[in-house]
Every structure is written in C-alpha cells, then in structure tokens.
Write a protein that holds these residues in place. Structure first.
Motif, short mmCIF file in Angstrom:
data_model
loop_
_atom_site.label_atom_id
_atom_site.label_comp_id
_atom_site.label_asym_id
_atom_site.label_seq_id
_atom_site.Cartn_x
_atom_site.Cartn_y
_atom_site.Cartn_z
N ASN A 145 45.48 56.16 96.88
CA ASN A 145 47.08 56.58 97.29
C ASN A 145 47.90 55.74 96.65
OD1 ASN A 145 45.72 58.88 98.81
ND2 ASN A 145 45.27 57.57 100.53
N ILE A 146 47.54 54.54 96.69
CA ILE A 146 48.44 53.48 96.21
C ILE A 146 48.82 53.88 94.65
CG2 ILE A 146 48.84 50.92 95.68
CD1 ILE A 146 46.83 50.56 98.21
N ALA A 147 47.63 54.12 93.84
CA ALA A 147 47.85 54.53 92.34
C ALA A 147 48.76 55.73 92.33
CB ALA A 147 46.50 54.74 91.90
N ASN A 148 48.72 56.69 93.21
CA ASN A 148 49.36 57.85 93.23
C ASN A 148 50.93 57.44 93.69
OD1 ASN A 148 47.26 59.65 92.41
ND2 ASN A 148 46.75 60.23 94.61
N VAL A 149 51.21 56.78 94.47
CA VAL A 149 52.41 56.26 94.87
C VAL A 149 53.05 55.42 93.51
CG1 VAL A 149 54.04 54.75 96.34
CG2 VAL A 149 52.24 56.42 97.45
N ILE A 150 52.44 54.74 92.98
CA ILE A 150 52.87 54.08 91.93
C ILE A 150 53.21 55.04 90.72
CG2 ILE A 150 52.18 52.28 89.97
CD1 ILE A 150 50.64 50.65 92.18
N LYS A 151 52.38 55.85 90.64
CA LYS A 151 52.65 56.85 89.46
C LYS A 151 53.79 57.84 89.85
CE LYS A 151 50.37 60.78 87.29
NZ LYS A 151 49.45 61.78 87.23
N MET A 152 53.93 58.09 90.95
CA MET A 152 55.30 58.92 91.27
C MET A 152 56.69 58.18 91.38
SD MET A 152 54.03 61.52 94.54
CE MET A 152 53.57 60.00 95.40
N ARG A 153 56.51 56.94 91.80
CA ARG A 153 57.83 56.09 91.79
C ARG A 153 58.07 55.76 90.23
NH1 ARG A 153 62.47 54.75 94.56
NH2 ARG A 153 62.97 52.70 93.90
N TYR B 217 59.01 45.62 89.65
CA TYR B 217 59.45 46.31 88.63
C TYR B 217 59.94 47.63 89.03
CZ TYR B 217 58.81 47.62 83.92
OH TYR B 217 59.12 47.86 82.50
N LEU B 218 59.36 48.19 90.04
CA LEU B 218 59.77 49.53 90.42
C LEU B 218 60.96 49.75 91.32
CD1 LEU B 218 56.34 51.66 90.46
CD2 LEU B 218 57.80 51.55 88.82
N ASP B 219 61.43 48.60 91.84
CA ASP B 219 62.44 48.16 92.74
C ASP B 219 62.23 49.11 93.84
OD1 ASP B 219 65.11 47.26 93.24
OD2 ASP B 219 66.00 49.02 92.72
N CYS B 220 61.10 48.58 94.36
CA CYS B 220 60.95 49.15 95.81
C CYS B 220 59.91 47.95 96.45
CB CYS B 220 59.83 50.50 95.59
SG CYS B 220 58.21 50.22 94.99
N SER B 221 59.52 48.21 97.84
CA SER B 221 58.93 47.50 98.57
C SER B 221 57.26 47.70 98.40
CB SER B 221 59.11 47.45 99.87
OG SER B 221 58.85 48.65 100.57
N VAL B 222 56.53 46.53 98.61
CA VAL B 222 54.99 46.69 98.84
C VAL B 222 54.72 47.61 99.76
CG1 VAL B 222 53.10 45.36 98.92
CG2 VAL B 222 54.93 44.18 97.67
N ASP B 223 55.39 47.52 101.01
CA ASP B 223 55.18 48.34 101.96
C ASP B 223 55.09 49.73 101.67
OD1 ASP B 223 54.48 46.51 103.96
OD2 ASP B 223 56.66 46.67 104.81
N TYR B 224 56.10 50.25 100.90
CA TYR B 224 56.26 51.51 100.33
C TYR B 224 55.12 51.97 99.37
CZ TYR B 224 57.98 55.48 97.40
OH TYR B 224 58.15 56.90 97.10
N LEU B 225 54.47 50.89 98.48
CA LEU B 225 53.45 51.30 97.78
C LEU B 225 52.40 51.40 98.71
CD1 LEU B 225 54.06 48.89 94.84
CD2 LEU B 225 54.46 51.39 94.80
N LEU B 226 52.17 50.72 99.84
CA LEU B 226 50.94 50.75 100.43
C LEU B 226 50.95 52.02 101.43
CD1 LEU B 226 50.63 47.12 101.57
CD2 LEU B 226 49.21 48.55 99.98
N GLY B 227 52.16 52.63 101.57
CA GLY B 227 52.33 53.82 102.38
C GLY B 227 52.69 53.35 103.79
#
Length: 80
Positions: free
Chosen positions: A11-19, A61-71
């Motif tokens: 899921n983290i990989a998918n969020v990174i890919k989408m972001r 790098y993606l200008d987002c929070s770690v919490d966002y990447l973790l879901g």
C-alpha cells in the motif's frame, strides 16, 4: 485507507507511485536523486519495509508527510 491497510508495504508503494504521478515525478529519477537503490520500490512491492529515513526522504521529495505515505491521513499536506 482503512486501518487494516496501514503500514503494509504494498500500500505504501502504491501511495508513493500515485503521489509521484500527481507531482509529475519519475520514480527512477527520484530514487537516483535521493541516492536510494533502484530496488527500493521493488522491496516495498514484495512486502519488505524500507528504512524510516528512506521513507522520510521520499516524503520530503514528494512534498508530503510520512503519515500520508503510511496511510495515516488522506491529506498529503505537511503540518508545519
């Protein structure tokens, strides 16, 4: 995301890919810029978690929070 999906590396990989797509970032270029191995995304897709500092660098790098990447939040904004 539901709490059952939290912290699952796929899921983290998918969020990174989408972001990255949303930010017009090519994953391979991001990994090179961050000096992360080319297998970083592959590791996530295969159920292996990456180091916390690597995840933090990707979030920066993606200008987002770690919490966002973790879901943990659906809001990619960083609370400063």
């Amino acid at each position: 995301m539901t709490s059952s999906n939290l912290y699952e590396s796929l899921n983290i990989a998918n969020v990174i890919k989408m972001r990255a797509k949303h930010q017009n970032v090519i994953l391979k270029e991001m990994l090179v810029a961050l000096e992360l191995g080319s297998n970083t995304m592959s590791s996530l897709r295969h159920g292996r978690m990456i180091a916390a500092d690597s995840l933090a660098r990707i979030a920066d790098y993606l200008d987002c929070s770690v919490d966002y990447l973790l879901g943990r939040t659906e809001n990619p904004e960083i609370n400063r």
